[in-house]
Write an enzyme that holds these catalytic residues in place. Structure first.
Site, PDB file in Angstrom:
ATOM      1  N   TYR A  34      26.960 -22.492  -4.016  1.00  0.00           N
ATOM      2  CA  TYR A  34      26.636 -21.066  -3.989  1.00  0.00           C
ATOM      3  C   TYR A  34      26.279 -20.569  -2.590  1.00  0.00           C
ATOM      4  O   TYR A  34      26.544 -19.415  -2.240  1.00  0.00           O
ATOM      5  CB  TYR A  34      25.462 -20.764  -4.916  1.00  0.00           C
ATOM      6  CG  TYR A  34      25.787 -20.782  -6.388  1.00  0.00           C
ATOM      7  CD1 TYR A  34      27.061 -21.095  -6.851  1.00  0.00           C
ATOM      8  CD2 TYR A  34      24.809 -20.483  -7.330  1.00  0.00           C
ATOM      9  CE1 TYR A  34      27.354 -21.115  -8.198  1.00  0.00           C
ATOM     10  CE2 TYR A  34      25.089 -20.494  -8.691  1.00  0.00           C
ATOM     11  CZ  TYR A  34      26.359 -20.821  -9.117  1.00  0.00           C
ATOM     12  OH  TYR A  34      26.634 -20.837 -10.451  1.00  0.00           O
ATOM     13  N   HIS A  62     -15.893   4.592  12.570  1.00  0.00           N
ATOM     14  CA  HIS A  62     -14.725   3.997  11.913  1.00  0.00           C
ATOM     15  C   HIS A  62     -14.016   2.960  12.788  1.00  0.00           C
ATOM     16  O   HIS A  62     -13.034   2.357  12.342  1.00  0.00           O
ATOM     17  CB  HIS A  62     -13.741   5.103  11.511  1.00  0.00           C
ATOM     18  CG  HIS A  62     -14.136   5.840  10.264  1.00  0.00           C
ATOM     19  ND1 HIS A  62     -15.331   6.492  10.133  1.00  0.00           N
ATOM     20  CD2 HIS A  62     -13.486   6.020   9.075  1.00  0.00           C
ATOM     21  CE1 HIS A  62     -15.415   7.049   8.935  1.00  0.00           C
ATOM     22  NE2 HIS A  62     -14.310   6.773   8.265  1.00  0.00           N
ATOM     23  N   PHE A  99      -2.425  10.571   2.471  1.00  0.00           N
ATOM     24  CA  PHE A  99      -2.785   9.405   3.274  1.00  0.00           C
ATOM     25  C   PHE A  99      -2.590   8.093   2.527  1.00  0.00           C
ATOM     26  O   PHE A  99      -2.644   7.019   3.132  1.00  0.00           O
ATOM     27  CB  PHE A  99      -4.246   9.507   3.728  1.00  0.00           C
ATOM     28  CG  PHE A  99      -5.196   9.834   2.597  1.00  0.00           C
ATOM     29  CD1 PHE A  99      -5.395   8.953   1.547  1.00  0.00           C
ATOM     30  CD2 PHE A  99      -5.873  11.038   2.588  1.00  0.00           C
ATOM     31  CE1 PHE A  99      -6.264   9.257   0.509  1.00  0.00           C
ATOM     32  CE2 PHE A  99      -6.746  11.351   1.543  1.00  0.00           C
ATOM     33  CZ  PHE A  99      -6.939  10.452   0.500  1.00  0.00           C
ATOM     34  N   ASN A 142      -6.816   9.904   9.505  1.00  0.00           N
ATOM     35  CA  ASN A 142      -6.144   9.959   8.206  1.00  0.00           C
ATOM     36  C   ASN A 142      -4.646   9.854   8.449  1.00  0.00           C
ATOM     37  O   ASN A 142      -4.087  10.583   9.277  1.00  0.00           O
ATOM     38  CB  ASN A 142      -6.458  11.263   7.493  1.00  0.00           C
ATOM     39  CG  ASN A 142      -7.597  11.142   6.495  1.00  0.00           C
ATOM     40  OD1 ASN A 142      -7.934  12.108   5.822  1.00  0.00           O
ATOM     41  ND2 ASN A 142      -8.205   9.976   6.382  1.00  0.00           N
ATOM     42  N   TYR A 150     -13.593  20.357   3.138  1.00  0.00           N
ATOM     43  CA  TYR A 150     -13.731  18.922   3.359  1.00  0.00           C
ATOM     44  C   TYR A 150     -13.279  18.517   4.762  1.00  0.00           C
ATOM     45  O   TYR A 150     -12.197  18.893   5.214  1.00  0.00           O
ATOM     46  CB  TYR A 150     -12.917  18.120   2.332  1.00  0.00           C
ATOM     47  CG  TYR A 150     -12.921  16.633   2.623  1.00  0.00           C
ATOM     48  CD1 TYR A 150     -14.068  15.886   2.409  1.00  0.00           C
ATOM     49  CD2 TYR A 150     -11.798  15.998   3.153  1.00  0.00           C
ATOM     50  CE1 TYR A 150     -14.100  14.546   2.699  1.00  0.00           C
ATOM     51  CE2 TYR A 150     -11.815  14.648   3.451  1.00  0.00           C
ATOM     52  CZ  TYR A 150     -12.971  13.924   3.222  1.00  0.00           C
ATOM     53  OH  TYR A 150     -13.012  12.588   3.525  1.00  0.00           O
ATOM     54  N   GLU A 177     -12.639   5.629  -3.097  1.00  0.00           N
ATOM     55  CA  GLU A 177     -11.268   5.179  -2.874  1.00  0.00           C
ATOM     56  C   GLU A 177     -11.024   3.994  -3.804  1.00  0.00           C
ATOM     57  O   GLU A 177     -11.061   2.831  -3.395  1.00  0.00           O
ATOM     58  CB  GLU A 177     -11.082   4.813  -1.393  1.00  0.00           C
ATOM     59  CG  GLU A 177     -11.349   5.999  -0.482  1.00  0.00           C
ATOM     60  CD  GLU A 177     -11.632   5.615   0.955  1.00  0.00           C
ATOM     61  OE1 GLU A 177     -11.459   4.435   1.307  1.00  0.00           O
ATOM     62  OE2 GLU A 177     -12.046   6.496   1.728  1.00  0.00           O
ATOM     63  N   ARG A 234      29.702 -19.867  -1.294  1.00  0.00           N
ATOM     64  CA  ARG A 234      30.535 -19.001  -2.120  1.00  0.00           C
ATOM     65  C   ARG A 234      29.901 -17.629  -2.366  1.00  0.00           C
ATOM     66  O   ARG A 234      30.599 -16.621  -2.497  1.00  0.00           O
ATOM     67  CB  ARG A 234      30.801 -19.689  -3.467  1.00  0.00           C
ATOM     68  CG  ARG A 234      31.934 -19.071  -4.241  1.00  0.00           C
ATOM     69  CD  ARG A 234      32.093 -19.571  -5.661  1.00  0.00           C
ATOM     70  NE  ARG A 234      31.482 -20.822  -5.984  1.00  0.00           N
ATOM     71  CZ  ARG A 234      31.100 -21.174  -7.220  1.00  0.00           C
ATOM     72  NH1 ARG A 234      31.276 -20.331  -8.220  1.00  0.00           N
ATOM     73  NH2 ARG A 234      30.552 -22.344  -7.459  1.00  0.00           N
TER      74      ARG A 234
END
Length: 512
Positions: free
Chosen positions: A281, A84, A330, A196, A54, A416, A284
């Site tokens: 608060y 990409h 990834f 990746n 791959y 994905e 405190r």
């Protein structure tokens, strides 16, 4: 500019903070080179073979079943990067981009990615010579790596895209040439190794962490100053209280506040015969709330330190087993969880600080301070609307603190099908830190103003130094004036950590 020599797998939070705050350059320790070269030789062996591997001789994602001829493997990597480069939105800040590049170096340096040493060296030289890729902020879902933003980084390495050099944005090829560098032609697996990974998400999460940690320190100082300004009790700071609970952050927050307030004349003046039994608060419970946030930030820090040292691309070269295996390192789920934790801590530090601001401007609760901290209320509004601004910022941070990691959506033709959303989960931290710095900046102004009204009584010597630092940039408020510049200067004092420096005492450490 300093250059850090780092051993992949052994980098510390302090190293990473130095890279971010000081834009230090990075080189990998030469001891990492043999593993890098060995992994590359394993990739070369796979290219020469006939088995489908791959990303080496196949397509990507849903196209992984498409076999690529050996003569086309370089073209495959080129096409991968260019296709990409789909990031959108404004360019990320330079400091974030440089941290991203350093993180990518560390990942490649683990010797499981299969790239040539030439690729590693180019990133090192880009950092050293100041060639910073222009990386759009939006486009990653934090799943198969931060694909789009990392592709924009890789494109510059190939001589495409845009980069900043010598203060100017120019074509990537021109930036490399101006710096005396040569673009690289990516070989098998190298493009995939570069895009990746979780380096975009991790860089932004680390930036948010470092800003939040600095703000947490500042909040301990502003909260101590507010306590004295409203003549609050220091009894809740007794160490036995916090030891009985046992949380490290709470113990340290109480200890720090005690040190800040030690020797205050204001405190001594109402130590006895104070008719008030308890403070609200926000006074405190400061150690309990801020201390809890400190502990949460530490937990997130540990996750991000591990991630910064991790090999997160795919497939990975497992030298000992002599295999190249497709996995899922990834996936940025750990980073997404860490970012959500940091967001919660930021929101809560700001929420309790805002209540202190609201208390200190309220004459019913501030123990005889004038309304809205102005000497002539009515004609003047003092810090009335500054408090309203903090409420707006607090509310915005509450919305931004909603978890992102639970917002998965399928992508890439359902290949994905579960994603982390870590990228924008981490990216939103920058805005949250800015909001928190502004809340704390307003608290700083209000608390310093309250201390001024307590004269001739004085606060502790340490807090007097803090007030003096504030007064270098912002005068005491008398008659109403145009306040926006005061608020901005106070926020900058917080963001730079100036009041922590002025206090000059030991603060909690980020390391677990």
């Amino acid at each position: 500019m300093t250059t850090l020599t780092l051993i992949p797998g052994a980098v510390t939070l302090d190293n990473l903070a130095d890279i971010f705050w000081n834009e230090a350059s990075v080189r990998l320790d030469p001891s990492s080179h043999p593993a890098i070269e060995l992994a590359h030789s394993r990739i070369a062996k796979a290219v020469a073979g006939t088995d489908a591997v791959y990303g080496v001789n196949t397509g990507f994602g849903k196209l992984a079943s498409v076999k690529i001829e050996s003569k086309d493997t370089a073209t495959l990597q080129r096409n991968l990067i260019l296709s990409h480069c789909c990031g959108v939105g404004p360019a990320i800040p330079r400091a974030h981009a440089r941290l991203l590049m350093a993180l990518k170096l560390l990942s490649l340096g683990r010797g499981a990615s299969g790239v040539r040493l030439e690729v590693v060296t180019l990133i090192e030289e880009m950092l050293e010579k100041g060639v910073t890729p222009v990386i759009p902020a939006q486009g990653s879902v934090g799943a198969s790596g931060d694909l789009a933003p990392l592709a924009h980084m890789a494109a510059v390495m190939m001589g495409h895209g845009e980069a900043e050099f010598d203060g100017q944005v120019m074509a990537g090829a021109h930036a490399l040439k101006a710096a005396g560098l040569t673009p690289v032609e990516l070989g098998p697996k190298e493009g995939l190794a570069l895009i990746n990974g979780t380096q975009f998400s991790t860089a932004f999460a680390l930036a948010g962490l470092f800003g939040a940690w600095r703000a947490a320190h500042s909040s301990l100082v502003t909260s101590a100053l507010s306590t004295d300004a409203i003549m609050g009790s220091t009894a809740p700071l007794q160490p036995e209280i916090h030891a009985l609970r046992g949380h490290r952050g709470q113990i340290e927050a109480g200890e720090t506040m005690r040190a800040l307030l030690a020797g205050s004349d204001i405190r001594e003046s109402h130590f006895a015969d104070d008719a008030r039994v308890q403070d609200p608060y926000c006074i405190r419970c400061q150690p309990q709330v801020t201390g809890a946030a400190i502990d949460v930030l530490r937990m997130a820090a540990r996750t991000l330190e591990i991630e910064a040292n991790a090999a997160t691309d795919n497939p990975l070269v497992l030298i000992d087993a002599d295999v190249i295996v497709s996995g899922g390192n990834f996936h940025a789920e750990p980073v997404g969880f860490a970012a959500d934790m940091i967001a919660l801590a930021i929101a809560e530090i700001g929420a309790i600080a805002q209540r202190r601001v609201a208390l200190i401007v309220d004459p019913v609760l501030s123990f005889n301070l004038p309304p809205f901290l102005t000497p002539n209320p009515g004609l003047n509004s003092g810090y009335m609307i500054a408090e309203v601004t903090t409420a707006a910022l607090m509310s915005e941070n509450k919305h931004l603190a909603n978890p992102c990691v639970t917002d998965s959506t399928p992508t890439s033709a359902n290949q994905e099908d579960h994603v982390s959303m870590a990228a924008h989960g981490a990216r939103r931290l920058g805005q949250m830190v800015e909001n928190l710095d502004r809340i704390l900046g307003v608290e700083l102004l209000c608390a310093a103003q309250g201390i001024d009204f307590r004269a001739p009584l004085s606060t502790s010597n340490i807090l007097q130094q803090v007030v003096a630092r504030v007064r270098e940039d912002v005068e005491t408020l008398g008659e109403d004036r145009y306040l926006a510049p005061d608020l901005e200067r106070a926020a900058q004092i917080i963001s730079r950590g100036d009041i922590v420096t002025a206090a000059n005492i030991n603060m909690p450490e980020l390391s677990a």
